[in-house]
Design a protein around this motif. Structure first.
Motif, PDB file in Angstrom:
ATOM      1  N   LYS A  17     -18.937  17.604   4.661  1.00 42.06           N
ATOM      2  CA  LYS A  17     -20.026  16.700   5.027  1.00 42.06           C
ATOM      3  C   LYS A  17     -19.625  15.646   6.056  1.00 42.06           C
ATOM      4  O   LYS A  17     -20.385  14.739   6.348  1.00 42.06           O
ATOM      5  CB  LYS A  17     -20.559  15.981   3.778  1.00 42.06           C
ATOM      6  N   ASP A  18     -18.440  15.749   6.621  1.00 36.21           N
ATOM      7  CA  ASP A  18     -17.951  14.762   7.576  1.00 36.21           C
ATOM      8  C   ASP A  18     -18.835  14.756   8.823  1.00 36.21           C
ATOM      9  O   ASP A  18     -19.021  15.792   9.463  1.00 36.21           O
ATOM     10  CB  ASP A  18     -16.508  15.090   7.960  1.00 36.21           C
ATOM     11  N   ASP A  26      -9.464  16.452   6.166  1.00 38.49           N
ATOM     12  CA  ASP A  26     -10.192  17.251   5.181  1.00 38.49           C
ATOM     13  C   ASP A  26      -9.505  18.559   4.799  1.00 38.49           C
ATOM     14  O   ASP A  26     -10.050  19.332   4.024  1.00 38.49           O
ATOM     15  CB  ASP A  26     -11.598  17.578   5.697  1.00 38.49           C
ATOM     16  N   ARG A  27      -8.315  18.819   5.321  1.00 37.14           N
ATOM     17  CA  ARG A  27      -7.701  20.126   5.073  1.00 37.14           C
ATOM     18  C   ARG A  27      -7.369  20.358   3.603  1.00 37.14           C
ATOM     19  O   ARG A  27      -7.432  21.494   3.129  1.00 37.14           O
ATOM     20  CB  ARG A  27      -6.502  20.352   5.965  1.00 37.14           C
ATOM     21  N   ALA A  28      -7.051  19.325   2.842  1.00 34.94           N
ATOM     22  CA  ALA A  28      -6.790  19.512   1.406  1.00 34.94           C
ATOM     23  C   ALA A  28      -8.078  19.898   0.677  1.00 34.94           C
ATOM     24  O   ALA A  28      -8.062  20.773  -0.205  1.00 34.94           O
ATOM     25  CB  ALA A  28      -6.200  18.247   0.810  1.00 34.94           C
ATOM     26  N   PHE A  29      -9.182  19.289   1.049  1.00 38.85           N
ATOM     27  CA  PHE A  29     -10.488  19.632   0.478  1.00 38.85           C
ATOM     28  C   PHE A  29     -10.836  21.086   0.806  1.00 38.85           C
ATOM     29  O   PHE A  29     -11.265  21.846  -0.076  1.00 38.85           O
ATOM     30  CB  PHE A  29     -11.566  18.695   1.033  1.00 38.85           C
ATOM     31  N   ILE A  30     -10.618  21.475   2.060  1.00 41.09           N
ATOM     32  CA  ILE A  30     -10.934  22.839   2.489  1.00 41.09           C
ATOM     33  C   ILE A  30     -10.049  23.839   1.740  1.00 41.09           C
ATOM     34  O   ILE A  30     -10.526  24.885   1.288  1.00 41.09           O
ATOM     35  CB  ILE A  30     -10.782  22.964   4.016  1.00 41.09           C
ATOM     36  N   ARG A  31      -8.782  23.501   1.570  1.00 42.67           N
ATOM     37  CA  ARG A  31      -7.869  24.393   0.843  1.00 42.67           C
ATOM     38  C   ARG A  31      -8.298  24.525  -0.620  1.00 42.67           C
ATOM     39  O   ARG A  31      -8.245  25.614  -1.197  1.00 42.67           O
ATOM     40  CB  ARG A  31      -6.445  23.861   0.933  1.00 42.67           C
ATOM     41  N   ALA A  32      -8.720  23.430  -1.236  1.00 46.90           N
ATOM     42  CA  ALA A  32      -9.171  23.479  -2.625  1.00 46.90           C
ATOM     43  C   ALA A  32     -10.413  24.357  -2.765  1.00 46.90           C
ATOM     44  O   ALA A  32     -10.532  25.145  -3.719  1.00 46.90           O
ATOM     45  CB  ALA A  32      -9.461  22.068  -3.136  1.00 46.90           C
ATOM     46  N   ARG A  33     -11.331  24.236  -1.823  1.00 47.33           N
ATOM     47  CA  ARG A  33     -12.527  25.084  -1.844  1.00 47.33           C
ATOM     48  C   ARG A  33     -12.162  26.547  -1.615  1.00 47.33           C
ATOM     49  O   ARG A  33     -12.738  27.447  -2.223  1.00 47.33           O
ATOM     50  CB  ARG A  33     -13.536  24.624  -0.789  1.00 47.33           C
ATOM     51  N   LEU A  34     -11.194  26.766  -0.737  1.00 49.71           N
ATOM     52  CA  LEU A  34     -10.730  28.126  -0.460  1.00 49.71           C
ATOM     53  C   LEU A  34     -10.099  28.734  -1.718  1.00 49.71           C
ATOM     54  O   LEU A  34     -10.294  29.923  -1.999  1.00 49.71           O
ATOM     55  CB  LEU A  34      -9.729  28.098   0.692  1.00 49.71           C
TER      56      LEU A  34
END
Length: 112
Positions: A26-27, A72-80
């Motif tokens: 949502k950024d 946001d890469r940690a968020f993206i990795r968690a979603r992945l």
């Protein structure tokens, strides 16, 4: 991991990261830059994935989007991790893809 399985995993990572960027992040900086996943390179051990993205907009918008991707890469990795059925989820590194096919590391990529 066989070559076929590895290729399928790379394609799945590219598809899922693109979906996460489009629908879940949502950024506002990423909403303006409209990141497009151009490709993924997976390390031989599967521990790291380099995701090449193309960004739209002016230089200021692209710089904000670069910072947002690094943040946001940690968020993206968690979603992945929720979407993949592999034992280890690769660490994501985002690089800027340009029309000539070269990639430029994004600021803050080595920040843990």
């Amino acid at each position: 991991m066989s070559t076929h399985n590895r290729s399928r995993l790379v394609a799945t990572i590219a598809h899922e990261v693109a979906a996460i960027l489009e629908f879940e992040v949502k950024d506002p900086a990423l909403r303006v830059a409209l990141p497009t996943v151009m490709g993924v390179r997976l390390s031989p051990d599967g521990e790291e994935a380099v995701v090449a993205v193309a960004l739209q907009g002016g230089a200021a918008d692209q710089e904000k989007a670069r910072a947002a991707l690094a943040h946001d890469r940690a968020f993206i990795r968690a979603r992945l991790a929720r979407r993949l059925s592999v034992r280890r989820i690769p660490k994501l590194t985002f690089v800027l893809a340009n029309p000539l096919g070269y990639t430029v590391p994004m600021r803050g990529e080595n920040d843990g």
